[in-house]
Design a protein around this motif. Structure first.
Motif, PDB file in Angstrom:
ATOM      1  N   PRO A 120      60.856  11.062   9.302  1.00 28.97           N
ATOM      2  CA  PRO A 120      59.386  11.025   9.384  1.00 28.97           C
ATOM      3  C   PRO A 120      58.816   9.700   9.900  1.00 28.97           C
ATOM      4  N   GLU A 125      59.410   0.194  12.812  1.00 32.52           N
ATOM      5  CA  GLU A 125      58.274  -0.264  11.991  1.00 32.52           C
ATOM      6  C   GLU A 125      58.714  -0.544  10.559  1.00 32.52           C
ATOM      7  N   GLN A 129      59.879  -4.532   7.923  1.00 32.66           N
ATOM      8  CA  GLN A 129      59.261  -4.972   6.666  1.00 32.66           C
ATOM      9  C   GLN A 129      60.262  -5.557   5.681  1.00 32.66           C
ATOM     10  N   PRO A 138      56.411 -10.541  10.959  1.00 26.91           N
ATOM     11  CA  PRO A 138      55.252 -10.487  11.858  1.00 26.91           C
ATOM     12  C   PRO A 138      55.634 -10.293  13.330  1.00 26.91           C
TER      13      PRO A 138
ATOM     14  N   MET B  11      47.930 -16.876   6.668  1.00 24.55           N
ATOM     15  CA  MET B  11      48.427 -16.077   7.775  1.00 24.55           C
ATOM     16  C   MET B  11      48.056 -14.615   7.557  1.00 24.55           C
ATOM     17  N   HIS B  13      48.721 -10.765   8.246  1.00 29.17           N
ATOM     18  CA  HIS B  13      49.823  -9.914   8.691  1.00 29.17           C
ATOM     19  C   HIS B  13      49.497  -8.479   8.298  1.00 29.17           C
ATOM     20  N   VAL B  15      49.983  -4.535   8.516  1.00 32.39           N
ATOM     21  CA  VAL B  15      51.108  -3.639   8.774  1.00 32.39           C
ATOM     22  C   VAL B  15      50.618  -2.202   8.848  1.00 32.39           C
ATOM     23  N   THR B  16      51.019  -1.502   9.861  1.00 38.76           N
ATOM     24  CA  THR B  16      50.759  -0.070   9.949  1.00 38.76           C
ATOM     25  C   THR B  16      52.090   0.669   9.982  1.00 38.76           C
ATOM     26  N   LEU B  17      52.244   1.589   9.087  1.00 34.62           N
ATOM     27  CA  LEU B  17      53.442   2.422   9.087  1.00 34.62           C
ATOM     28  C   LEU B  17      52.998   3.861   9.315  1.00 34.62           C
ATOM     29  N   THR B  18      53.560   4.511  10.305  1.00 35.08           N
ATOM     30  CA  THR B  18      53.151   5.867  10.655  1.00 35.08           C
ATOM     31  C   THR B  18      54.274   6.850  10.340  1.00 35.08           C
TER      32      THR B  18
END
Ligand SMILES: [Zn+2]
Lengths: 360, 180
Positions: A120, A125, A129, A138, B11, B13, B15-18
């Motif tokens: 999914p 991405e 993390q 970053p 800073m 930061h 985050v985008t998680l799709t």
């Protein structure tokens, strides 16, 4: 409190089950787990309520929901309440916790399972993390790019060539051809054909990288005579250990894996003969680094990744425990007497777990 | 250290998680039926408990349930537990007036539907055990887009609310095991 009798070498795997490694499984993670946990319990021939401790491994970032791991527990049957725990890690670490718990000596049977669906999300991405939040996350450094840096370092060190990478892939594809749970199989794989492929993220070609996979695995362990009752030929866990290195890949020698070597030693591996090794090298150069850390090679007497390994199917959070289950399967079916299994976590083999298994 | 230097220690930061996924087969059938104004659940072949929506397995018996175990349920039931939320203006909150967040146990079901609005009754008169009936949205306005495999928000956006019917309240026995 009386001193507990050490039962470290007296715990065995007596049941296991896994789903096939699938590119895009429609069932939910817990739906993958329900039949898998049941099958492992049935193989062990125990009742569900005989399990004294349960530990699960999964990753909420993969599932895409906070506390997603809680519903996975339903696959174990958590009512009436059971004694259980969860690790945000590969199921191999769940097994390690359950193995430690069994050593307390007051319970005889424990269950460990691992599960994950990578389909999914976008691994580039999600896995950025897990890097440090100031320098690397970053930048969005993804696993394939990191593995490319490691591969380049390995080439520059002179320890391996791109042909060696391909040889690890050929070994994986050919072995996987006879594994119905593997995702990528090719009985006719050859170094020449692989070397003719274009670079994907130089110096890596697409086949040097793992597939994106969904899957689940479960393992049942039992102690002492209970294990002998349940299984004609239990896979005895002679030792299990995990060691960790610096989080920041930039401060490590990426071409070696001292934590794997140390974990193997602490797990009781003395360099003696091994029938089988199951390695969780999710990129082909990592498989070579791991073999080197264990003093093994693709050409030696030890069968390397008879299942095809992680290059043939990479259900993250299950893939490490799958290695242990595959090694145990070879002990239980009598085709091996001494086997070593490996699992990994973190960027570029940061943390490594080794499990040494033997027949009676 | 000067204030300017401290500013540079901050800073940002983001985050985008799709995530992209298909509904599981059991939820897909459930969603299709909701769009048609029908609520289906799955009856455990082992213990007979009825799950709405189907999980694809019984979480108590740990046995799979299939399409053959699914059945239609009435759109009537009782309020088990509820809260009245006075909305604060956080990001994404569209409500401005106090609203109800109730769990509804459909007749014949063993699991509740969460997060339902209850209408036809003053907030001060809401009670556990109160009988309610679904007030469906017009067919063209029903949506299941917000439905996910994750257990939260499992009813999509297909009803306006559950409306109090005015029938006598159910006995506490009917809902004391289903307050959440
Ligand atoms: Zn049941």
């Amino acid at each position: 409190m009386p001193a507990a009798k050490s039962t470290r070498g007296d715990i065995a795997i007596v049941g296991y089950a896994q789903t096939p490694s699938l590119r895009d499984a429609n069932p939910s993670e817990v739906q993958l787990l329900v039949p898998t946990v049941t099958a492992a319990i049935e193989m062990a021939g125990i009742g569900r309520r005989e399990i004294g401790f349960t530990c699960a491994g999964s990753c909420d970032y993969l599932t895409g929901g906070p506390f997603a791991f809680v519903s996975n527990l339903e696959a174990a049957g958590a009512w009436p309440p059971i004694s259980e725990s969860h690790v945000e890690a590969d199921g191999a670490w769940a097994m390690y916790e359950a193995w430690m718990r069994l050593q307390e000596g007051d319970i005889d049977i424990a269950l460990a399972f691992g599960s994950g669906k990578s389909s999914p999300s976008n691994p580039a991405e999600v896995w950025a993390q897990q890097l440090d939040p100031y320098y690397l996350a970053p930048l969005g450094v993804d696993p394939v790019s990191l593995a490319g840096i490691q591969a380049r370092a390995l080439l520059d060190s002179g320890k391996a060539t791109e042909e060696d990478f391909a040889r690890a892939v050929v070994n994986s594809r050919r072995n996987a051809a006879s594994n119905p749970n593997a995702q990528l199989r090719d009985a006719d794989a050859s170094v020449e054909a692989l070397m003719a492929q274009p670079y994907f993220r130089a110096p890596l070609r697409k086949h040097d990288c793992p597939p994106i996979s969904d899957g689940a695995v479960a393992v049942v362990m039992a102690r002492g005579d209970r294990a002998r009752e349940l299984c004609a030929r239990p896979a005895w866990i002679r030792g299990m250990d995990h060691r960790i290195e610096a989080h920041q890949p930039g401060v490590r020698d990426l071409t070696s894996s001292p934590s794997t070597a140390l974990a193997a030693r602490k797990a009781g591996y003395d360099g003696g003969p091994l029938d089988v090794v199951e390695l969780c090298g999710t990129f082909s150069p990592q498989e070579l680094i791991l073999l080197d850390a264990l003093g093994l090679s693709l050409d030696g007497d030890t069968k390397v990744n008879p299942s095809g390994g992680a290059l043939a199917g990479n259900p993250i959070m299950a893939v490490g425990l799958v290695r242990i289950a595959e090694a145990a399967a070879r002990i239980i079916d009598g085709s091996a007497n001494r086997a070593l299994a490996h699992a990994t976590g973190g960027p570029l083999l940061q943390q490594n777990l080794v499990c040494l298994l033997e027949g009676e | 250290m000067t204030d300017t230097a401290k500013e540079h220690m901050v800073m940002e930061h983001l985050v985008t998680l799709t995530y992209h996924e298909r509904l599981t087969e059991n939820l897909n059938r459930y969603a299709d039926n909701l769009l048609e104004g029908r609520i289906i659940g799955a009856k455990c072949p082992s213990c007979g408990r009825v799950f709405v929506p189907s999980k694809g397995y019984c979480s108590l018996c740990v046995v799979p349930t299939t399409e053959a175990d699914e059945l239609e349920l009435p759109d009537t039931g009782i309020v088990t537990g509820f809260t009245i939320i006075a909305p604060v203006n956080y990001y994404g909150q569209k409500k401005t007036e106090p609203f109800v967040y109730a769990s509804v146990l459909l007749d014949g079901a063993d699991t509740t539907l969460g997060g339902m609005d209850i209408t036809g009754v003053a907030h001060s008169d809401l009670r556990s055990g109160m009988r309610v009936k679904a007030k469906w949205k017009p067919r063209g306005e029903r949506s299941v887009e917000a439905m996910s495999n994750r257990g939260w928000g499992g009813f999509g956006d297909v009803v306006e609310s559950f409306e109090a019917t005015g029938e006598p309240d159910a006995d506490e026995e009917a809902f004391k095991e289903h307050l959440f």
